[in-house]
Design an enzyme around this catalytic site. Structure first.
Site, PDB file in Angstrom:
ATOM      1  N   GLY A   8      31.301   0.174 -10.651  1.00 48.10           N
ATOM      2  CA  GLY A   8      32.907   1.307 -12.028  1.00 48.10           C
ATOM      3  C   GLY A   8      33.236   2.626 -11.634  1.00 48.10           C
ATOM      4  O   GLY A   8      33.854   2.008 -10.583  1.00 48.10           O
ATOM      5  N   GLY A  54      35.139   6.140 -11.044  1.00 49.99           N
ATOM      6  CA  GLY A  54      35.182   8.587 -11.854  1.00 49.99           C
ATOM      7  C   GLY A  54      36.215   8.811 -12.089  1.00 49.99           C
ATOM      8  O   GLY A  54      37.015   8.930 -11.244  1.00 49.99           O
ATOM      9  N   HIS A  55      35.742  10.249 -11.988  1.00 51.51           N
ATOM     10  CA  HIS A  55      36.793  10.997 -11.375  1.00 51.51           C
ATOM     11  C   HIS A  55      37.490  10.811 -10.186  1.00 51.51           C
ATOM     12  O   HIS A  55      39.238  10.854 -10.116  1.00 51.51           O
ATOM     13  CB  HIS A  55      36.503  12.342 -11.876  1.00 51.51           C
ATOM     14  CG  HIS A  55      36.784  12.890 -13.074  1.00 51.51           C
ATOM     15  ND1 HIS A  55      35.178  13.395 -13.359  1.00 51.51           N
ATOM     16  CD2 HIS A  55      37.616  13.171 -13.522  1.00 51.51           C
ATOM     17  CE1 HIS A  55      35.313  14.029 -15.284  1.00 51.51           C
ATOM     18  NE2 HIS A  55      37.226  13.598 -14.991  1.00 51.51           N
ATOM     19  N   TYR A  56      36.713  10.701  -9.026  1.00 50.56           N
ATOM     20  CA  TYR A  56      37.438  10.879  -7.844  1.00 50.56           C
ATOM     21  C   TYR A  56      37.959   9.636  -6.907  1.00 50.56           C
ATOM     22  O   TYR A  56      38.022   9.307  -6.037  1.00 50.56           O
ATOM     23  CB  TYR A  56      36.799  11.980  -6.858  1.00 50.56           C
ATOM     24  CG  TYR A  56      35.945  13.095  -7.690  1.00 50.56           C
ATOM     25  CD1 TYR A  56      37.125  14.296  -8.004  1.00 50.56           C
ATOM     26  CD2 TYR A  56      34.636  13.656  -7.764  1.00 50.56           C
ATOM     27  CE1 TYR A  56      36.419  15.657  -8.609  1.00 50.56           C
ATOM     28  CE2 TYR A  56      34.446  14.165  -8.666  1.00 50.56           C
ATOM     29  CZ  TYR A  56      35.096  15.449  -8.595  1.00 50.56           C
ATOM     30  OH  TYR A  56      34.547  16.488  -9.425  1.00 50.56           O
ATOM     31  N   ALA A  57      36.772   8.557  -8.045  1.00 56.06           N
ATOM     32  CA  ALA A  57      36.389   7.055  -6.828  1.00 56.06           C
ATOM     33  C   ALA A  57      36.626   6.324  -7.403  1.00 56.06           C
ATOM     34  O   ALA A  57      35.760   6.298  -8.852  1.00 56.06           O
ATOM     35  CB  ALA A  57      35.553   7.575  -5.527  1.00 56.06           C
ATOM     36  N   LYS A  81      31.402   3.479  -2.551  1.00 49.00           N
ATOM     37  CA  LYS A  81      31.806   4.613  -3.345  1.00 49.00           C
ATOM     38  C   LYS A  81      33.339   4.937  -2.913  1.00 49.00           C
ATOM     39  O   LYS A  81      33.853   5.857  -1.395  1.00 49.00           O
ATOM     40  CB  LYS A  81      31.111   6.530  -3.358  1.00 49.00           C
ATOM     41  CG  LYS A  81      32.092   6.876  -4.217  1.00 49.00           C
ATOM     42  CD  LYS A  81      31.081   8.660  -4.843  1.00 49.00           C
ATOM     43  CE  LYS A  81      31.608   8.793  -6.094  1.00 49.00           C
ATOM     44  NZ  LYS A  81      31.043   9.459  -7.214  1.00 49.00           N
ATOM     45  N   ASP A  94      26.989  19.651 -10.307  1.00 49.74           N
ATOM     46  CA  ASP A  94      27.353  18.867 -10.987  1.00 49.74           C
ATOM     47  C   ASP A  94      26.350  17.766 -11.628  1.00 49.74           C
ATOM     48  O   ASP A  94      26.293  16.883 -11.833  1.00 49.74           O
ATOM     49  CB  ASP A  94      28.438  18.419 -10.317  1.00 49.74           C
ATOM     50  CG  ASP A  94      29.498  17.145 -10.918  1.00 49.74           C
ATOM     51  OD1 ASP A  94      28.444  17.962 -12.350  1.00 49.74           O
ATOM     52  OD2 ASP A  94      30.578  16.584 -10.867  1.00 49.74           O
TER      53      ASP A  94
HETATM   54  P1  ADP Z   1      33.215  10.071  -9.672  1.00 52.90           P
HETATM   55  O1  ADP Z   1      32.324  10.877  -9.064  1.00 52.90           O
HETATM   56  O2  ADP Z   1      33.825   9.576  -8.510  1.00 52.90           O
HETATM   57  O3  ADP Z   1      32.980  10.532 -10.839  1.00 52.90           O
HETATM   58  P2  ADP Z   1      30.425   8.513 -10.453  1.00 52.90           P
HETATM   59  O4  ADP Z   1      29.891   9.047  -8.646  1.00 52.90           O
HETATM   60  O5  ADP Z   1      30.277   8.585 -11.466  1.00 52.90           O
HETATM   61  O6  ADP Z   1      32.103   8.349  -9.746  1.00 52.90           O
HETATM   62  O7  ADP Z   1      30.633   6.593  -9.951  1.00 52.90           O
HETATM   63  C1  ADP Z   1      31.721   5.667 -10.468  1.00 52.90           C
HETATM   64  C2  ADP Z   1      30.275   4.592 -11.422  1.00 52.90           C
HETATM   65  O8  ADP Z   1      30.047   3.959 -10.069  1.00 52.90           O
HETATM   66  C3  ADP Z   1      29.438   5.468 -12.192  1.00 52.90           C
HETATM   67  O9  ADP Z   1      29.802   4.389 -13.474  1.00 52.90           O
HETATM   68  C4  ADP Z   1      28.203   4.957 -11.871  1.00 52.90           C
HETATM   69  O10 ADP Z   1      27.332   4.601 -12.741  1.00 52.90           O
HETATM   70  C5  ADP Z   1      28.521   3.717 -10.595  1.00 52.90           C
HETATM   71  N1  ADP Z   1      27.351   4.558  -9.867  1.00 52.90           N
HETATM   72  C6  ADP Z   1      28.046   5.211  -8.677  1.00 52.90           C
HETATM   73  N2  ADP Z   1      26.922   5.516  -7.835  1.00 52.90           N
HETATM   74  C7  ADP Z   1      25.676   4.223  -8.331  1.00 52.90           C
HETATM   75  C8  ADP Z   1      25.083   3.926  -7.599  1.00 52.90           C
HETATM   76  N3  ADP Z   1      24.560   3.894  -5.999  1.00 52.90           N
HETATM   77  N4  ADP Z   1      24.638   2.587  -7.149  1.00 52.90           N
HETATM   78  C9  ADP Z   1      25.028   1.861  -8.834  1.00 52.90           C
HETATM   79  N5  ADP Z   1      26.197   2.126  -9.074  1.00 52.90           N
HETATM   80  C10 ADP Z   1      26.650   3.508  -9.228  1.00 52.90           C
END
Ligand code: ADP
Length: 489
Positions: A153, A155-158, A175, A276
């Site tokens: 996936g 997200g915003h930062y990664a 991440k 958050d």
């Molecule tokens: P950000 O903090 O940059 O917004 P996220 O933490 O939301 O990024 O991660 C982006 C995507 O990765 C999400 O769709 C989330 O479901 C997936 N994801 C994040 N952490 C995990 C994890 N530990 N195991 C499986 N999927 C993850």
């Protein structure tokens, strides 16, 4: 077929190897994928290492399409560690992981990279030698420890990818934060950051995504990327579950919320504020049910044996910087506590309880308590004045106790807002919503009236009619277009 003549840095050239190692420490190796050919020793030579057909090169490789000076390895260093850049000087190409570098282009080499010199100069696996690095170089590279795989996936930062531990075979989530300028922090600041990160690494609770390790990898001489290794959670986000189901049943919400509070209690005891909490950051680990006879661990769907809530993304500010974190948080503030939104600096763990209240509201009715769809006033003003309501008919069938808990969380003053212990001790968790009640309610045409009057020690909570000109927008409706791409089914 490549032929590597005995030169200074090939492994079986004992005499020169000794000479070289006396002069330069070995920093990395090219492991030949052809078992009949030698591996190449790559010393920490400040002027760099020339590789090619010419006898003036440090490492001589042969092959009909190898250039006299084919590639150069240059030693570079940023705050993280020493590393090699590979520069292509050839006509027929230097390839890293199958991609041609291009004449004059350079790339930072990572352990595990596959490097080939034109078609006939040999294929090698590059690896830094960790046992032989000096004190300053102790930090291991992510690529020494993990094989990074498919994207899970972004997200915003990664972006988040799957990775496999080379030693144990464990599958984890990694991440990968967007690149950052190399920090100019003082040693003192860095030590403080390391201390805070060590605290995050020590977190161990069944309802919190386990944080396994952190790596900082150089991208070039000026920037680095941070990699967080985490437990991989397999069943998507709570956010997706809400969209898929429109809203969650009250019993199911209660069981999930209990786990959320348990994780928050642990964090708050350690004085960690998440800041958050939102359904996107609540991950779910769902164990499917083997058969209809298997006793479920909670009020889950027919096909589910167990659901574990895993709070993700805590401590993010440590990795992306306080300013960027707060800016992003307040950019889309649906879940943000009013004291954070109004830039008060002394906010406490109570900020998470506000967000938990918003989350509980969303789970039970499928739309958020504060939104621009409910304007006027706009969402920001609604939050800053804690202006929200339980609209009829959406809340008619939800118990008063649930509404009372939400009302105790969405309280403007942090001092008067419930903390995690009082929330977990709330009557809602003691009363079970019996299946019988719910069936009776649904059969009874006056059910909404009944539920409005359902007795509760905290007295009946008001449901309000919606104003004619405002319409709450359900998650399912708002994010309908994302439904097809979601992993949770
Ligand atoms: P950000 O903090 O940059 O917004 P996220 O933490 O939301 O990024 O991660 C982006 C995507 O990765 C999400 O769709 C989330 O479901 C997936 N994801 C994040 N952490 C995990 C994890 N530990 N195991 C499986 N999927 C993850």
């Amino acid at each position: 077929m490549s032929l590597i003549r005995k030169r200074n840095f090939t492994e079986d050239d004992e005499g020169s190897s000794k000479r070289q190692s006396a002069k330069y420490e070995t920093m990395a190796k090219f492991y030949n994928t052809n078992p009949d050919q030698q591996h190449l020793i790559l010393p920490r030579k400040p002027e760099g290492i020339l590789i090619g057909r010419s006898s003036s090169c440090d490492i001589k490789i042969t092959g009909v399409d190898v250039s006299s000076k084919h590639s150069k390895l240059s030693l570079a260093n940023n705050k993280v560690r020493d590393y090699f850049f590979l520069t292509d000087l050839s006509s027929n190409g230097t390839f890293v992981n199958g991609a041609k570098l291009g004449h004059g282009s350079s790339v930072l080499l990572k352990s595990g990279d596959k490097v080939s010199f034109a078609k006939t100069g040999g294929v090698f696996i590059f690896r830094y030698l960790l046992d032989e690095v000096n004190e300053e170089n102790k930090k291991r590279s992510l690529f020494d420890d993990y094989i990074v795989g498919k994207q899970l996936g972004s997200g915003h930062y990664a972006i988040v990818k799957e990775a496999k531990n080379r030693l144990t075979g464990d599958i984890v989530a990694v991440k990968i934060f967007h690149p950052n300028k190399t920090s100019k922090d003082s040693q003192e600041d860095e030590a403080k950051l390391q201390q805070e990160i060590d605290l995050l690494l020590s977190i161990d609770h069944p309802n919190i995504v386990k944080f396994i390790n952190r790596y900082v990898e150089p991208i070039n001489q000026h920037s680095v990327s941070t990699y967080l290794i985490m437990e991989k959670v397999n069943s998507g986000e709570l956010f997706e579950r809400i969209i898929n189901k429109s809203k969650l049943r009250e019993d199911e919400t209660k069981a999930l919320f209990k786990q959320l509070l348990s994780g928050l209690f642990y964090l708050h005891q350690k004085n960690i504020i998440h800041r958050d909490i939102k359904p996107e950051n609540i991950l779910l680990d769902i164990t499917p049910r083997q058969s209809g006879q298997q006793q479920q661990t909670g009020p889950w769907d027919e096909n589910e044996y167990d659901i574990k809530v895993k709070i993700a993304d805590f401590g993010l500010a440590k990795f992306i910087g306080e300013l960027q974190f707060t800016n992003t948080l307040c950019g889309t503030p649906a879940y943000v506590a009013p004291e954070i939104l109004s830039n008060q600096i002394n906010y406490t763990t109570k900020a998470d309880l506000w967000s938990a209240g918003v989350l509980l509201y969303v789970c039970l009715c499928g739309f958020p308590p504060f939104s621009d769809e409910l304007a006027p006033p706009n969402m920001r003003e609604q939050i800053l004045t804690a202006k929200y309501a339980f609209y009829s008919p959406y809340w008619d069938d939800i118990t008063d106790a649930a509404l009372d808990l939400i009302s105790s969380l969405l309280v403007l003053s942090p001092e008067e807002r419930y903390d995690v212990t009082t929330a977990a001790d709330h009557e809602w968790f003691r009363e079970s919503v019996s299946q019988e009640d719910m069936v009776m309610d649904s059969l009874d045409s006056t059910s909404s009236k009944n539920s409005l009057q359902r007795s509760s020690s905290m007295g009946s909570v008001q449901r309000e009619p919606l104003r004619n000109n405002s319409h709450p927008l359900s998650f399912r409706h708002k994010f309908a277009s994302e439904l097809n791409s979601l992993s949770y089914q």
